[in-house]
Design an enzyme around this catalytic site. Sequence first.
Site, short mmCIF file in Angstrom:
data_model
loop_
_atom_site.label_atom_id
_atom_site.label_comp_id
_atom_site.label_asym_id
_atom_site.label_seq_id
_atom_site.Cartn_x
_atom_site.Cartn_y
_atom_site.Cartn_z
N GLY A 1 22.97 -20.23 -23.35
CA GLY A 1 21.58 -19.81 -23.45
C GLY A 1 20.90 -20.47 -24.64
O GLY A 1 21.56 -21.08 -25.49
N GLU B 1 17.76 -19.90 -27.69
CA GLU B 1 16.78 -19.09 -28.41
C GLU B 1 15.80 -20.04 -29.10
O GLU B 1 16.22 -20.95 -29.81
CB GLU B 1 17.44 -18.24 -29.49
CG GLU B 1 18.74 -17.55 -29.09
CD GLU B 1 19.52 -17.13 -30.33
OE1 GLU B 1 18.90 -16.72 -31.34
OE2 GLU B 1 20.75 -17.22 -30.30
N TYR C 1 10.57 -11.40 -28.84
CA TYR C 1 10.44 -10.55 -30.02
C TYR C 1 9.99 -11.37 -31.23
O TYR C 1 9.78 -12.58 -31.14
CB TYR C 1 11.76 -9.84 -30.31
CG TYR C 1 12.90 -10.70 -30.83
CD1 TYR C 1 13.40 -10.52 -32.12
CD2 TYR C 1 13.49 -11.68 -30.04
CE1 TYR C 1 14.46 -11.28 -32.61
CE2 TYR C 1 14.55 -12.44 -30.50
CZ TYR C 1 15.02 -12.24 -31.79
OH TYR C 1 16.06 -13.00 -32.27
N ASP D 1 10.85 -12.79 -34.89
CA ASP D 1 12.00 -13.12 -35.72
C ASP D 1 11.53 -14.01 -36.86
O ASP D 1 11.07 -15.14 -36.63
CB ASP D 1 13.07 -13.81 -34.88
CG ASP D 1 14.37 -14.01 -35.64
OD1 ASP D 1 14.58 -13.30 -36.64
OD2 ASP D 1 15.18 -14.85 -35.23
N SER E 1 14.31 -15.60 -26.34
CA SER E 1 15.75 -15.81 -26.15
C SER E 1 16.03 -15.74 -24.67
O SER E 1 15.86 -14.68 -24.05
CB SER E 1 16.55 -14.74 -26.91
OG SER E 1 16.39 -14.88 -28.30
N ASN F 1 23.54 -21.29 -27.58
CA ASN F 1 24.68 -20.37 -27.59
C ASN F 1 25.62 -20.70 -26.44
O ASN F 1 25.17 -20.92 -25.31
CB ASN F 1 24.20 -18.93 -27.46
CG ASN F 1 23.31 -18.51 -28.60
OD1 ASN F 1 23.79 -18.22 -29.69
ND2 ASN F 1 22.00 -18.48 -28.38
N ARG G 1 31.15 -16.54 -29.53
CA ARG G 1 29.89 -17.22 -29.16
C ARG G 1 29.61 -18.30 -30.19
O ARG G 1 29.43 -18.00 -31.37
CB ARG G 1 28.74 -16.22 -29.10
CG ARG G 1 27.36 -16.86 -28.87
CD ARG G 1 26.28 -15.80 -28.73
NE ARG G 1 26.16 -14.99 -29.94
CZ ARG G 1 25.16 -15.07 -30.82
NH1 ARG G 1 24.19 -15.97 -30.63
NH2 ARG G 1 25.12 -14.29 -31.87
#
Length: 538
Positions: free
Chosen positions: A8, A10, A125, A127, A134, A189, A271
């Site tokens: 994935g 982010e 979100y 950050d 993400s 990730n 991860r």
Amino acid sequence: MSVNRIMGIETEYGVVRRGDVYANPMLMSSQIVLGYRDAFASGRRARWDYLDENPLRDARGFELQRASAHPSLLTDDPSRPAPSGDSDEANAGHIAVQEQERPRHAQYEDPGAANVILTNGARLYVDHAHPEYSSPEVTNPIDAVIWDRAGEIIMREGAREASALTESDMVVFKNNVDGKGASYGTHENYLVDREVPFGNIVRALTPFFVTRPVYAGAGRVGIGQRGEIPGFQLSQRADYMEAEVGLETTMRRPIINTRDEPHADRDRWRRLHVIIGDANLFEFPTYLKMGATACVLWLIEQWGDELEIPQPIASLELRDPVASVEAVSRDLTLSAQLPLVGGKTASAVEIQRTYIAAIRDERSRLRLHDHATERLLADWESVLDDLVRDRASAADRVEWAAKLQLLERMRERDALAWDNARLAAFDIQWADVRPGRGIAAKLRAAGATRDLVTPEQIAAAVTAAPTDTRAYFRGGLLEKFPSQVVGASWDTVILDVPGSETLSRIPMPDPARGTREHVGAILDQAGDVAELIAALAR
């Protein structure tokens, strides 16, 4: 298979309010996230479940004390100490339901920590004063492209809604530098077998990550963290990498990040949290960097728990990895020789070709053949060949090459030096995600980029989760029972069953469970969450 694994992306987006240089980025980020939530997910107010998160555990075998940690590392709930992250309760093979005590008082919702869990399985979100998207967990690099591109639409729509609400003009940029010394991350990730010694990951991946910008770099006008030296370089993140290995992500950034927060069964997986990469607007470098990294991780896993790295990968150890990051990024000819530990030298392209050959040799030894991996390896090799032979021929696939090509035309046409402000403005405009405004988007519209997925696939991924990971279960619950999902994280979902004295917490420690094949029929047939939980228990 070597190209497929759980992965994935982010991405923290840059944000500005046009005409207001003093606008608060944290407030704008919150307005963007909440603007999207209120316009497209108003009935979904699930909180992020921090219970199993521990951002201070280090893959090298220790845990950083909270009092010693830089505030940027404290990505769990700031109202309480970092939890242990123990997962003894979790059963990797089943979907179990646990009772969780209800909060006794209404929980305060900090507008500066705006958070939305989306039906496509992603998280939107705030950050570190940036709006972050993400992506959901996917199983292959093509899907990584699809759900990463979906994030561009989501972020763009959030900014549009926030602009309308505040009667201003907010703009988001998919890049990694603001031109004033700040860098914000695009983190990849990858789920990796826990039995692989972390030292092997460090030694085998460091030369790969250092040299990967030759095809994965987004390009940047300016050299140095503040762009104080006129010029152009391959990577936006290169000048901000200052250590070989470490836990930090916003200061003294390392080539190999050691955060040991698997968001899965920690006895089975770790991860790999990659912070060295650029945000890509082109689809091809996203596909290539995700797929190539997956292949290298597969190769490392084939060595098992042996502590010795076999040749030829062992011969690639760099004498000074941090200095080599800078050298690769500033070498537009791709011919710079990087000093190796054994006394020899190699160019970035030669190092990347060594990885391709080693992966092919191992696949041949194991007699493995699958179309997706063979295609990835061929694309990887082809783009390296084209970059060396004729850089312009790779401009449809390599973002930095396309950006440099247009910048050089501007410089030649208007006799511009590299310190001209118009070139810096071009670099920022490249990453504008508004329709018809971003230069990268204009190239795509003109057919100048080699795209891999369709607009229809991207549009569908804005609201629909991947069907072959646990993101399907998370997203499906948010779609079907939005008011009963009170919390979620990557590896949990918390449901409020009407009439129950407790909340129901469902651990999801296996990212390959909770797929459409696994729970699709249960989700479709459940009339309410009580029926769903009863069906899961059978």
